[in-house]
Every structure is written in structure tokens, then in C-alpha cells.
Design an enzyme around this catalytic site. Structure first.
Site, PDB file in Angstrom:
ATOM      1  N   ARG A  83     -79.733 -19.039  10.308  1.00 18.60           N
ATOM      2  CA  ARG A  83     -78.730 -17.972  10.406  1.00 18.60           C
ATOM      3  C   ARG A  83     -77.373 -18.637  10.666  1.00 18.60           C
ATOM      4  O   ARG A  83     -77.100 -19.090  11.778  1.00 18.60           O
ATOM      5  CB  ARG A  83     -79.110 -16.977  11.524  1.00 18.60           C
ATOM      6  N   ASP A 231     -70.809 -12.767  17.282  1.00 19.18           N
ATOM      7  CA  ASP A 231     -71.624 -13.885  16.789  1.00 19.18           C
ATOM      8  C   ASP A 231     -70.839 -15.182  16.738  1.00 19.18           C
ATOM      9  O   ASP A 231     -71.410 -16.259  16.782  1.00 19.18           O
ATOM     10  CB  ASP A 231     -72.190 -13.561  15.403  1.00 19.18           C
ATOM     11  N   ASN A 241     -68.868 -10.232  14.009  1.00 25.17           N
ATOM     12  CA  ASN A 241     -69.971  -9.468  14.607  1.00 25.17           C
ATOM     13  C   ASN A 241     -70.612  -8.639  13.494  1.00 25.17           C
ATOM     14  O   ASN A 241     -70.166  -8.664  12.337  1.00 25.17           O
ATOM     15  CB  ASN A 241     -69.458  -8.595  15.762  1.00 25.17           C
ATOM     16  N   LYS A 242     -71.642  -7.908  13.846  1.00 21.78           N
ATOM     17  CA  LYS A 242     -72.429  -7.137  12.871  1.00 21.78           C
ATOM     18  C   LYS A 242     -71.540  -6.351  11.912  1.00 21.78           C
ATOM     19  O   LYS A 242     -70.551  -5.749  12.329  1.00 21.78           O
ATOM     20  CB  LYS A 242     -73.372  -6.202  13.636  1.00 21.78           C
TER      21      LYS A 242
END
Ligand code: MRU
Length: 334
Positions: A83, A231, A241-242
């Protein structure tokens, strides 16, 4: 917390299977590097700090993994490739490799125990950083506020009480009554499946909304603050981020609602200047074209599915870290 996101015992990493939540609460043991890497890739464990801790334990397993023949650098590369956006993962792996490279050659048994010590330290530090983020962030919340959050930046995403949700739990423990709206967070539905489950376990007054509902709630004056996780944070304070976080930051700025990002030191990347340099993971189109086993789009349709977006620092009111609250580039009128 009534659950553990990850545990290390009996020479195995035990992960709460987040793919099965909320229907089933089950721990999955991982005993090899391949098993840990696959669990990170397939979202059995997810959330930036949690995948960093999981990969650190994966490096302990690498020492005796016959498939690797002791080649720790190969395990490190494999984990980093799982990831790419969350810097916590690379940060934890680099820490483990520094320990492995301190004095050579090390007897395998000694190396393993030094790596195990470091992984446990990373695990414990993450829990401590969550507590500090909670303390710093709770000071920003007043009794009676309604908070909007996105994805899951809670205990399920860390080795502690969470970042964004850790702030909410700490404020609650201080006696403040809060209400939370959780975005469902398409396409993998971390908000619906994970954040709602976690908040309900904790007895927080939580309401699930579709991602499309947020704007109308801002418009109706029903959101007092947004708190999300991160993140990766660039040197200029841009935040990955998401996917969908950026939408909320624009909405919050338009409606003069504070937009907070909660993240530990392990999420800050000193090596990149701006968010434009953050690698954005693209996920399989099947996460968009199917819900569970049900197909919701035509066969072979084209899909673009970035897992994260970058929110410019100018839209962020403040970043709540474990060391301090860093003002963002956005000025919120009183
Ligand atoms: O794809 P995921 O579920 O790993 O994405 C998680 C997020 O975007 C979280 O907000 C972020 O990792 C912070 S978790 C404390």
C-alpha cells in the site's frame, strides 16, 4: 476498547478481520511474510498506523520465513509495495531495517529478538501517540458539538484508541456529549462497516449518512466540526487521506466549519515538499463495480478508483498531532 485490532503472541500476528465486520468478529493468525503482506493488501488490516504496526511484526516473521531464506530486504520491499500511500508503513519498515542493520552479522535468534522488541515498541508508541492526539484534540471540542468524520480513523485503524475517533473518545471521557455523523465512504464502506460498528461499541451517538448527504447537512448548519485521519502529510501540510476527504474540506471551508486532521508523527513525511508528490494508490475496479457478491455496473466497464485524495493545507484549520496542534492554512471566522 472491547476489541483488539492486532495482537502479537505465539509467534504469530493475529489480525481482527476487518473484511468481515460488522457481520462477524474474528481474529486471523498470520505466520508468514506472505500472509501478512496479503492481509495488508486485501484490507484484513487497514488504516495507516495499523498497517505500519502489522508490517513491523511481519519483519519479525521474515527472519525465520523459509520462503525468504532470511532476506529481510526482500520482505521490506514486499511490504512497502502493498500500500504505497500510507507513509506509516514505510516508516515502520525503515525502523525495522535500521535495527537489522545495526551490527552484522547477527545470530538469527538475536536478530529476531531485537526485531521483536522494536515491533513491540512501535506498537506501544502508536497507542501512546493516539492517547496524546486524543488529549490535544479534545481541547478543541465543546460539549454538544456534532462532528462529521470520513472513512475509519479509529481504534480499528491504529494500535490504540484511534486518531480522529480517539479525539471523540477522549472528549467523551472528559464528560462532553457529542454527536457524530459517519460518511459511509464508498467504495469499500469503511464508514458504514467499521466506523459505525466501532462508535456503537463505544456507545457514541452516531448516525450513518451516504457520502452524498454531507453537503446538505453543512447547508442546514448541522455540522460543527469535521475530524478525519491521514495517510501521509507533506512538509507544507497537504494531507492525503481516504478518497472523498477533499470534498469535505471544500464543503467545510465554504460553510466556515473547522476542518481538523488528526495524525501521529509517523504520518508526517519529511521527504516530500507538497501533496503533489504523494503516490496515490489505485484499487481494483471490482471494489466499485460490485457490492459484496452483487455486481452493480456493466461487465467490462471502465473504472477509475483512487483510494486517496490530497487536501491542500489551505483548506485545513489545524492538524492535531501527538506533539502539538499545528495551525493549518485556513482561517476560520469566529
Ligand atoms: O484504505 P484504508 O481503509 O486503509 O484508508 C484509511 C484512511 O484513509 C484513514 O483515514 C487513515 O489511514 C488514517 S487512520 C488513523
Amino acid at each position: 476498547m472491547t476489541f483488539k485490532t492486532l495482537e502479537w503472541h505465539d509467534n504469530a500476528l493475529h489480525l481482527l478481520d476487518q473484511r468481515a465486520l460488522p457481520s462477524r468478529v474474528a481474529m486471523i493468525p498470520c505466520r508468514t511474510v506472505t500472509e501478512v503482506a496479503e492481509a495488508i493488501r486485501n484490507l484484513t488490516v487497514r488504516g495507516a498506523p495499523a498497517i505500519g504496526v502489522a508490517a513491523a511484526y511481519g519483519m519479525v516473521l521474515a527472519v525465520n520465513d523459509p520462503a525468504l531464506g532470511g532476506a529481510l530486504d526482500r520482505a521490506a520491499e514486499l511490504f512497502k509495495s502493498t500500500r504505497p500511500t500510507a507513509i506509516n508503513l514505510a516508516w515502520a519498515i525503515d525502523r525495522m531495517m535500521r535495527v537489522a542493520n545495526t551490527s552484522t552479522p547477527l545470530e538469527r535468534r538475536v536478530l529476531r529478538s531485537m526485531l521483536e522488541r522494536e515491533a513491540i515498541t512501535i506498537h506501544e508508541e502508536d497507542a501512546a501517540m493516539c492517547r496524546k492526539i486524543g488529549e490535544h484534540g479534545a481541547a478543541l471540542l465543546r460539549d454538544g458539538m456534532t462532528i462529521l468524520t470520513h472513512c475509519n480513523a479509529g481504534a480499528l485503524a491504529t494500535a490504540g484508541i484511534g486518531t480522529a475517533l480517539g479525539v471523540i473518545y477522549t472528549a467523551r471521557d472528559q464528560g462532553k456529549t457529542l454527536r457524530v455523523f459517519a460518511d459511509e465512504t464508498r467504495p469499500v464502506l469503511q464508514g458504514a462497516r467499521l466506523t459505525m460498528w466501532e462508535l456503537m461499541q463505544e456507545g457514541i451517538d452516531a448516525t450513518l449518512i451516504t457520502d452524498n448527504t454531507a453537503a446538505s447537512l453543512f447547508g442546514a448548519g448541522k455540522i460543527d466540526a469535521v475530524i478525519v485521519g491521514a495517510d501521509r502529510i507533506a512538509r507544507n501540510g497537504d494531507v492525503a487521506n481516504k478518497i472523498g476527504t477533499y470534498n469535505l474540506a471544500v464543503l467545510a471551508a465554504h460553510h466556515n466549519v473547522p476542518f481538523y486532521v488528526a495524525a501521529p508523527q509517523s504520518t508526517f513525511d519529511p521527504n516530500i515538499a507538497t501533496g503533489a508528490e504523494i503516490p496515490i494508490e489505485e484499487r481494483s475496479g471490482s471494489e466499485v463495480t460490485t457490492i459484496g457478491a452483487t455486481r452493480i455496473a456493466p461487465d467490462n466497464c471502465q473504472v477509475y478508483s483512487p483510494a486517496f485524495d490530497v487536501t491542500p493545507n489551505e483548506l485545513i484549520t489545524a492538524i492535531i498531532s501527538d506533539t502539538r496542534i499545528l495551525p493549518g492554512g485556513r482561517f476560520t471566522k469566529a
